[in-house]
Motif scaffolding. Structure first.
Motif, PDB file in Angstrom:
ATOM      1  N   ASP A   1      -9.408  30.648  33.344  1.00  0.00           N
ATOM      2  CA  ASP A   1      -8.674  31.824  32.910  1.00  0.00           C
ATOM      3  C   ASP A   1      -9.136  32.998  33.755  1.00  0.00           C
ATOM      4  O   ASP A   1      -9.842  32.791  34.760  1.00  0.00           O
ATOM      5  N   ARG A   2      -8.799  34.209  33.369  1.00  0.00           N
ATOM      6  CA  ARG A   2      -9.145  35.358  34.213  1.00  0.00           C
ATOM      7  C   ARG A   2     -10.647  35.643  34.238  1.00  0.00           C
ATOM      8  O   ARG A   2     -11.116  36.415  35.071  1.00  0.00           O
ATOM      9  N   TYR A   3     -11.398  35.011  33.334  1.00  0.00           N
ATOM     10  CA  TYR A   3     -12.847  35.202  33.308  1.00  0.00           C
ATOM     11  C   TYR A   3     -13.590  34.168  34.148  1.00  0.00           C
ATOM     12  O   TYR A   3     -14.780  34.318  34.406  1.00  0.00           O
ATOM     13  N   GLY A   4     -12.890  33.093  34.556  1.00  0.00           N
ATOM     14  CA  GLY A   4     -13.544  32.069  35.358  1.00  0.00           C
ATOM     15  C   GLY A   4     -13.245  30.668  34.872  1.00  0.00           C
ATOM     16  O   GLY A   4     -12.296  30.437  34.110  1.00  0.00           O
TER      17      GLY A   4
ATOM     18  N   GLU B   1     -13.872  35.277  19.203  1.00  0.00           N
ATOM     19  CA  GLU B   1     -14.072  34.762  20.555  1.00  0.00           C
ATOM     20  C   GLU B   1     -13.168  35.520  21.531  1.00  0.00           C
ATOM     21  O   GLU B   1     -11.993  35.759  21.247  1.00  0.00           O
ATOM     22  N   LEU B   2     -13.732  35.888  22.665  1.00  0.00           N
ATOM     23  CA  LEU B   2     -12.991  36.681  23.647  1.00  0.00           C
ATOM     24  C   LEU B   2     -11.906  35.873  24.355  1.00  0.00           C
ATOM     25  O   LEU B   2     -10.810  36.388  24.624  1.00  0.00           O
ATOM     26  N   ARG B   3     -12.188  34.607  24.667  1.00  0.00           N
ATOM     27  CA  ARG B   3     -11.336  33.830  25.568  1.00  0.00           C
ATOM     28  C   ARG B   3     -10.500  32.788  24.805  1.00  0.00           C
ATOM     29  O   ARG B   3     -11.056  31.846  24.235  1.00  0.00           O
TER      30      ARG B   3
ATOM     31  N   VAL C   1     -10.488  24.668  24.290  1.00  0.00           N
ATOM     32  CA  VAL C   1     -11.433  23.636  24.713  1.00  0.00           C
ATOM     33  C   VAL C   1     -12.316  23.198  23.540  1.00  0.00           C
ATOM     34  O   VAL C   1     -12.598  22.005  23.373  1.00  0.00           O
ATOM     35  N   ALA C   2     -12.763  24.142  22.734  1.00  0.00           N
ATOM     36  CA  ALA C   2     -13.602  23.805  21.585  1.00  0.00           C
ATOM     37  C   ALA C   2     -12.867  22.878  20.621  1.00  0.00           C
ATOM     38  O   ALA C   2     -13.459  21.945  20.068  1.00  0.00           O
ATOM     39  N   ARG C   3     -11.596  23.114  20.420  1.00  0.00           N
ATOM     40  CA  ARG C   3     -10.826  22.279  19.503  1.00  0.00           C
ATOM     41  C   ARG C   3     -10.547  20.898  20.093  1.00  0.00           C
ATOM     42  O   ARG C   3     -10.650  19.885  19.393  1.00  0.00           O
TER      43      ARG C   3
ATOM     44  N   GLY D   1     -10.529  38.177  20.501  1.00  0.00           N
ATOM     45  CA  GLY D   1     -10.720  39.595  20.743  1.00  0.00           C
ATOM     46  C   GLY D   1     -12.137  39.899  21.163  1.00  0.00           C
ATOM     47  O   GLY D   1     -13.002  39.025  21.238  1.00  0.00           O
ATOM     48  N   ASP D   2     -12.382  41.169  21.434  1.00  0.00           N
ATOM     49  CA  ASP D   2     -13.702  41.642  21.837  1.00  0.00           C
ATOM     50  C   ASP D   2     -14.585  41.768  20.607  1.00  0.00           C
ATOM     51  O   ASP D   2     -14.231  42.435  19.628  1.00  0.00           O
TER      52      ASP D   2
END
Length: 259
Positions: A20-23, A102-104, A110-112, A128-129
């Protein structure tokens, strides 16, 4: 997001890659475990594949210790990772509502899909943040806050800010507990420790073998040393993480702890 455990290199097979945009988000399997990593060097989360509700990392286990002191009906988790602590609490606290921030969105997916995060009415995840989310929590709306905010290679600066601690303290019900995972012990004369002391009459600490520090705060005076062995044995039968061993390594947060 969750904490980072550094190894010389994560061994195993990469079974899934997302981004995603975070990596990147990597899922790695070895013979017994499944690992979430953002860079193939640092372990964000780790589960036993045959028992996904049992945390593997020592710091994750230690974060759950406040359940030995008070059984909450509402828990707030800041940072999901592979959902290790959320899954453990869902298994352990059969009547509790568990809310995760959770932010992402991709981390949640993936966790699910890969870490067996339960789909349950008792377990909700908001995207959210976490810093913004904790500010928005109503006063005295949750009995326990566990915060574990990390990116690929560092801790979120939000966890070391006085305003964040203040917001967590405001959101906790009377007798509530806060557990924070720090990559190192804060400075003894710093603003963070002063804010923690101001908000929490009871402060405890646990140092993990990977040198992470878990700091616990209760908003009422409390002594954990009187916790009956029967309580720890009962918890161990429900979630086998070595409750008694963790308890033995908990210390009161004092000047001696910090230096």
């Amino acid at each position: 997001m969750a904490t980072i455990i550094k190894r010389p290199a994560i061994t195993g097979d990469i079974v899934h890659v997302a981004s995603d945009r975070y990596g990147n988000i990597l899922v790695i399997d070895d013979r017994k475990h499944r690992i979430l990593s953002f860079d193939s060097v640092f372990e964000q989360s780790k589960i036993k594949r045959k028992m996904p509700h049992v945390p593997v990392h020592e710091y994750s286990r230690a974060m759950l210790l406040p359940v030995a002191f008070a059984e909450p009906v509402h828990v707030t988790l800041l940072g999901l990772g592979g959902g290790v602590m959320a899954h453990g609490l869902h298994h352990l606290l059969q009547d509790a509502q568990i809310h995760v921030v959770e932010l992402r969105p991709m981390v949640l997916e993936v966790a699910r899909e890969w870490f067996a995060l339960p789909q349950s009415e008792r377990l909700t995840v908001s995207i959210g943040d976490a810093g913004v989310a904790v500010e928005a929590l109503p006063p005295a709306s949750t009995e326990m806050i566990l915060t574990d905010l990390y990116s690929a290679d560092k801790m979120s600066p939000a966890q070391s800010q006085r305003q964040f601690i203040k917001a967590c303290a405001r959101a906790l019900a009377p007798g509530g507990w806060l557990a924070l995972n720090y990559h190192r012990m804060p400075e003894p004369d710093g603003n963070l420790i002063r804010e923690l002391k101001r908000r929490f009459p009871c402060l405890l600490a646990f140092k993990s073998k990977t040198n992470n520090w878990v700091i616990y705060g209760c908003n009422r005076p409390f002594s954990p040393w009187g916790t009956p062995d029967t309580v720890l044995k009962n918890l161990e039968s429900r979630l086998p993480i070595g409750w008694a061993k963790i308890m033995k390594r908990v210390t009161a947060l004092s000047i001696d702890t910090l230096v």
